[in-house]
Design a protein around this motif. Structure first.
Motif, PDB file in Angstrom:
ATOM      1  N   LEU A 204       0.809  -1.219   0.000  1.00 29.93           N
ATOM      2  CA  LEU A 204       0.000   0.000   0.000  1.00 29.93           C
ATOM      3  C   LEU A 204       0.841   1.266   0.000  1.00 29.93           C
ATOM      4  CD1 LEU A 204      -2.702  -0.988   2.670  1.00 29.93           C
ATOM      5  CD2 LEU A 204      -2.953  -1.014   0.178  1.00 29.93           C
ATOM      6  N   VAL A 205       2.154   1.149   0.166  1.00 27.74           N
ATOM      7  CA  VAL A 205       3.027   2.321   0.270  1.00 27.74           C
ATOM      8  C   VAL A 205       3.088   3.048  -1.066  1.00 27.74           C
ATOM      9  CG1 VAL A 205       5.384   3.119   0.673  1.00 27.74           C
ATOM     10  CG2 VAL A 205       4.381   1.335   2.142  1.00 27.74           C
ATOM     11  N   TYR A 206       2.739   4.334  -1.033  1.00 27.10           N
ATOM     12  CA  TYR A 206       2.785   5.180  -2.228  1.00 27.10           C
ATOM     13  C   TYR A 206       4.004   6.094  -2.206  1.00 27.10           C
ATOM     14  CZ  TYR A 206       0.881   7.975  -6.068  1.00 27.10           C
ATOM     15  OH  TYR A 206       0.680   8.612  -7.267  1.00 27.10           O
ATOM     16  N   SER A 207       4.323   6.645  -1.031  1.00 26.67           N
ATOM     17  CA  SER A 207       5.554   7.417  -0.839  1.00 26.67           C
ATOM     18  C   SER A 207       6.009   7.214   0.589  1.00 26.67           C
ATOM     19  CB  SER A 207       5.336   8.906  -1.138  1.00 26.67           C
ATOM     20  OG  SER A 207       4.395   9.479  -0.245  1.00 26.67           O
ATOM     21  N   TYR A 208       7.289   7.509   0.853  1.00 26.65           N
ATOM     22  CA  TYR A 208       7.834   7.216   2.181  1.00 26.65           C
ATOM     23  C   TYR A 208       8.841   8.287   2.583  1.00 26.65           C
ATOM     24  CZ  TYR A 208      11.890   5.022  -0.245  1.00 26.65           C
ATOM     25  OH  TYR A 208      12.989   4.770  -1.031  1.00 26.65           O
ATOM     26  N   GLY A 209       9.417   8.106   3.785  1.00 29.14           N
ATOM     27  CA  GLY A 209      10.326   9.121   4.304  1.00 29.14           C
ATOM     28  C   GLY A 209       9.595  10.330   4.856  1.00 29.14           C
ATOM     29  N   HIS A 210       8.398  10.101   5.430  1.00 25.16           N
ATOM     30  CA  HIS A 210       7.592  11.180   6.002  1.00 25.16           C
ATOM     31  C   HIS A 210       7.646  11.115   7.525  1.00 25.16           C
ATOM     32  CE1 HIS A 210       5.898  12.135   2.081  1.00 25.16           C
ATOM     33  NE2 HIS A 210       5.575  10.853   1.920  1.00 25.16           N
ATOM     34  N   ARG A 211       7.666  12.280   8.169  1.00 32.95           N
ATOM     35  CA  ARG A 211       7.671  12.338   9.631  1.00 32.95           C
ATOM     36  C   ARG A 211       6.254  12.327  10.199  1.00 32.95           C
ATOM     37  NH1 ARG A 211       7.635  16.552  13.568  1.00 32.95           N
ATOM     38  NH2 ARG A 211       8.822  16.013  15.458  1.00 32.95           N
ATOM     39  N   LEU A 237       5.849  21.582   2.342  1.00 32.01           N
ATOM     40  CA  LEU A 237       4.825  21.312   1.341  1.00 32.01           C
ATOM     41  C   LEU A 237       5.505  20.538   0.228  1.00 32.01           C
ATOM     42  CD1 LEU A 237       1.915  21.726   0.241  1.00 32.01           C
ATOM     43  CD2 LEU A 237       2.793  23.763  -0.937  1.00 32.01           C
ATOM     44  N   ASN A 238       5.015  19.335  -0.041  1.00 28.99           N
ATOM     45  CA  ASN A 238       5.654  18.451  -1.018  1.00 28.99           C
ATOM     46  C   ASN A 238       4.732  18.150  -2.187  1.00 28.99           C
ATOM     47  OD1 ASN A 238       8.301  17.620   0.208  1.00 28.99           O
ATOM     48  ND2 ASN A 238       6.954  17.003   1.887  1.00 28.99           N
ATOM     49  N   VAL A 239       5.333  17.921  -3.346  1.00 30.55           N
ATOM     50  CA  VAL A 239       4.650  17.308  -4.476  1.00 30.55           C
ATOM     51  C   VAL A 239       4.993  15.826  -4.434  1.00 30.55           C
ATOM     52  CG1 VAL A 239       4.502  17.136  -6.982  1.00 30.55           C
ATOM     53  CG2 VAL A 239       4.630  19.385  -5.899  1.00 30.55           C
ATOM     54  N   ILE A 240       3.963  14.993  -4.346  1.00 35.32           N
ATOM     55  CA  ILE A 240       4.182  13.572  -4.107  1.00 35.32           C
ATOM     56  C   ILE A 240       4.315  12.804  -5.416  1.00 35.32           C
ATOM     57  CG2 ILE A 240       3.273  11.487  -3.019  1.00 35.32           C
ATOM     58  CD1 ILE A 240       4.206  13.704  -1.071  1.00 35.32           C
ATOM     59  N   GLN A 241       5.396  12.078  -5.524  1.00 36.29           N
ATOM     60  CA  GLN A 241       5.653  11.208  -6.665  1.00 36.29           C
ATOM     61  C   GLN A 241       5.520   9.755  -6.226  1.00 36.29           C
ATOM     62  OE1 GLN A 241       9.450  12.124  -8.449  1.00 36.29           O
ATOM     63  NE2 GLN A 241       9.147  14.331  -8.213  1.00 36.29           N
ATOM     64  N   PRO A 242       4.926   8.893  -7.050  1.00 37.03           N
ATOM     65  CA  PRO A 242       4.809   7.481  -6.681  1.00 37.03           C
ATOM     66  C   PRO A 242       6.182   6.876  -6.399  1.00 37.03           C
ATOM     67  CG  PRO A 242       3.497   7.964  -8.629  1.00 37.03           C
ATOM     68  CD  PRO A 242       4.338   9.177  -8.369  1.00 37.03           C
ATOM     69  N   GLY A 247      12.753  11.758   2.654  1.00 40.05           N
ATOM     70  CA  GLY A 247      13.951  12.054   3.410  1.00 40.05           C
ATOM     71  C   GLY A 247      13.993  11.793   4.885  1.00 40.05           C
ATOM     72  N   TRP A 248      12.835  11.871   5.572  1.00 39.55           N
ATOM     73  CA  TRP A 248      12.874  11.734   7.025  1.00 39.55           C
ATOM     74  C   TRP A 248      13.265  10.302   7.412  1.00 39.55           C
ATOM     75  CZ3 TRP A 248      13.274  14.522  11.171  1.00 39.55           C
ATOM     76  CH2 TRP A 248      12.968  13.970  12.415  1.00 39.55           C
ATOM     77  N   PRO A 249      14.134  10.116   8.432  1.00 40.14           N
ATOM     78  CA  PRO A 249      14.767  11.121   9.302  1.00 40.14           C
ATOM     79  C   PRO A 249      16.154  11.552   8.834  1.00 40.14           C
ATOM     80  CG  PRO A 249      15.153   8.972  10.227  1.00 40.14           C
ATOM     81  CD  PRO A 249      14.375   8.741   8.962  1.00 40.14           C
ATOM     82  N   GLU A 250      16.533  11.170   7.616  1.00 48.26           N
ATOM     83  CA  GLU A 250      17.875  11.500   7.132  1.00 48.26           C
ATOM     84  C   GLU A 250      18.021  12.986   6.842  1.00 48.26           C
ATOM     85  OE1 GLU A 250      20.154   9.176   7.239  1.00 48.26           O
ATOM     86  OE2 GLU A 250      18.603   7.769   7.897  1.00 48.26           O
ATOM     87  N   VAL A 251      16.971  13.603   6.322  1.00 49.52           N
ATOM     88  CA  VAL A 251      17.009  15.033   6.014  1.00 49.52           C
ATOM     89  C   VAL A 251      15.688  15.666   6.430  1.00 49.52           C
ATOM     90  CG1 VAL A 251      18.613  14.754   4.083  1.00 49.52           C
ATOM     91  CG2 VAL A 251      16.153  14.720   3.647  1.00 49.52           C
ATOM     92  N   GLU A 252      15.716  16.957   6.649  1.00 50.36           N
ATOM     93  CA  GLU A 252      14.530  17.736   6.997  1.00 50.36           C
ATOM     94  C   GLU A 252      14.551  19.006   6.173  1.00 50.36           C
ATOM     95  OE1 GLU A 252      12.579  19.936  10.945  1.00 50.36           O
ATOM     96  OE2 GLU A 252      14.367  18.687  11.130  1.00 50.36           O
ATOM     97  N   GLY A 253      13.490  19.228   5.376  1.00 47.86           N
ATOM     98  CA  GLY A 253      13.482  20.389   4.510  1.00 47.86           C
ATOM     99  C   GLY A 253      14.338  20.173   3.275  1.00 47.86           C
ATOM    100  N   GLY A 259      18.766  10.987  -3.940  1.00 51.31           N
ATOM    101  CA  GLY A 259      17.854   9.953  -3.487  1.00 51.31           C
ATOM    102  C   GLY A 259      16.663  10.464  -2.713  1.00 51.31           C
ATOM    103  N   PHE A 260      16.657  11.759  -2.344  1.00 51.79           N
ATOM    104  CA  PHE A 260      15.559  12.343  -1.584  1.00 51.79           C
ATOM    105  C   PHE A 260      14.914  13.464  -2.384  1.00 51.79           C
ATOM    106  CE2 PHE A 260      18.574  11.216   2.024  1.00 51.79           C
ATOM    107  CZ  PHE A 260      17.966   9.984   2.250  1.00 51.79           C
ATOM    108  N   ILE A 261      13.592  13.601  -2.254  1.00 51.19           N
ATOM    109  CA  ILE A 261      12.852  14.639  -2.962  1.00 51.19           C
ATOM    110  C   ILE A 261      12.667  15.838  -2.033  1.00 51.19           C
ATOM    111  CG2 ILE A 261      10.684  15.223  -4.106  1.00 51.19           C
ATOM    112  CD1 ILE A 261      10.402  12.242  -4.797  1.00 51.19           C
ATOM    113  N   ASP A 262      13.086  17.009  -2.480  1.00 50.71           N
ATOM    114  CA  ASP A 262      12.977  18.223  -1.676  1.00 50.71           C
ATOM    115  C   ASP A 262      11.561  18.791  -1.722  1.00 50.71           C
ATOM    116  OD1 ASP A 262      15.613  18.272  -0.837  1.00 50.71           O
ATOM    117  OD2 ASP A 262      16.279  19.562  -2.482  1.00 50.71           O
TER     118      ASP A 262
END
Length: 354
Positions: A204-211, A237-242, A247-253, A259-262
């Motif tokens: 069911l995972v569509y996107s990940y790395g969310h806090r 505020l993110n635009v979500i890609q499948p 990034g979380w918890p590796e990056v914030e903002g 490998g991470f979407i800003d």
């Protein structure tokens, strides 16, 4: 915040005008700037989400676990209770009855119960003014739960799929684990099944790395946007890609890391703590808790924003577009973290200028 203390507080809302009143008018009728907010409902208890069933507004209350039906005068009646929902309690905990969505005569609810978060649906019966909830059907269970970071927003996308935001529930590493349901945006069939075109087969995972994402909305082109609470540095505020990794918890903002979407826009938590979002017209509207403001982000320029209601009504939990094309804003001062005034919590109504 003296403006918030007045039940009829007038607010400057450049770019927004009120609708015609069906609720009683404000006491003093004062107006500042171009328009005043219209209070269409009051006296709500830790409300969290608004959805519409055949034009009738439904509101979830986190701690009471009630689903309320509103009439044209802003009066409410209990349509039902989501049995088993708990762990909010007005003590600052973030669990309880959270997001709701409606589709094809069913009310979908996301809530904390028995050490997990789960999604259920119930058939809606009766007409406006006498709606009732049927027996529960579990759509998804086993979502990680905790006193914080439960996510909780539900929405149906233009593809007819049910999307749910889940927080990391205090387990930071779960957000990067695609085998976990925590720290994700999930996409599912209305009965909870896995769509064949999801980015991770059988998942069911569509996107990940969310806090702790708490807002999702689509524009007319089908682009999915999501709001997310950061930790100490940046809300997003993110635009979500499948299949995207946020990034979380590796990056914030914004990190510019491979490998991470800003995010397309970020804010200091003191000015934001974004919860519900909606797209109405050519703009995204973002309700902010700690920041106590409504933020408008134009779709044509996601770097820009305009702020409304700052400090006037306290914490803002949800913002929705109505079937009539208005913008409704849900306050959230009775949740154990705000400073409620007489009349809290409320729903405010606007109309977006064409």
């Amino acid at each position: 915040m003296p403006g918030k203390a007045r039940l009829a507080a007038a607010v400057a809302v450049v770019g927004l005008v009120t609708t015609g009143c069906t609720a009683p008018p404000a006491d003093d009728g004062a107006e500042v700037g171009t328009a005043a907010a219209e209070i269409i409902a009051a006296g709500l208890d830790a409300p969290w989400s608004i959805a519409f069933h055949e034009g009738t507004p439904l509101v979830s209350e986190r701690d009471s676990a009630r689903i309320l039906e509103l009439d044209d005068n802003g009066s409410s009646r209990e349509a039902g209770i989501i049995e088993g929902a708990g762990a909010g309690g007005g003590n600052g905990g973030e669990g309880g009855l959270l997001g709701i969505a409606v589709k094809d005569g069913y009310l979908y609810s996301y809530f904390t119960a028995g050490g997990e978060n789960r999604i259920e649906r119930r058939e809606l019966s009766g007409a406006a003014g006498s709606l009732n909830l049927g027996l529960p059907e579990t759509i998804l269970n086993g979502i990680g739960a905790g006193p914080i970071h439960n996510g909780g927003r539900l929405a149906f996308g233009p593809d007819g799929m049910l999307y749910a935001t889940t927080g990391d529930a205090g387990n930071r590493d779960s957000a990067q684990d695609t085998g976990s349901l925590s720290g994700k945006i999930l996409r599912m069939l209305p009965d909870g099944g896995v769509p064949e075109d999801n980015p991770f087969p059988g998942s069911l995972v569509y996107s990940y790395g969310h806090r702790n994402p708490q807002g999702i909305a689509w524009d007319t082109e089908g682009v999915l946007y999501a709001s997310e609470f950061g930790q100490n540095t940046w809300d997003e505020l993110n635009v979500i890609q499948p299949g995207g990794n946020y990034g979380w918890p590796e990056v914030e903002g914004t990190a510019g890391a491979e490998g991470f979407i800003d995010p397309v826009q970020q804010w200091a938590p003191a000015d934001a703590s974004p919860s519900g979002i909606t797209v109405v017209g050519d703009s995204i509207y973002v309700a902010n808790l700690r920041g106590e403001r409504l933020r408008e982000v134009p779709l044509a320029d996601s770097d820009a924003s305009t702020e409304y209601l700052t400090g006037e009504y306290g914490r803002l939990r949800d913002v929705v577009g109505t079937p009539a094309g208005d913008v409704w804003v849900l306050t959230n001062n009775t949740d154990g973290r705000g400073s409620p005034e007489p009349g809290d919590d409320r729903i405010l109504r606007f109309r977006v200028k064409g």
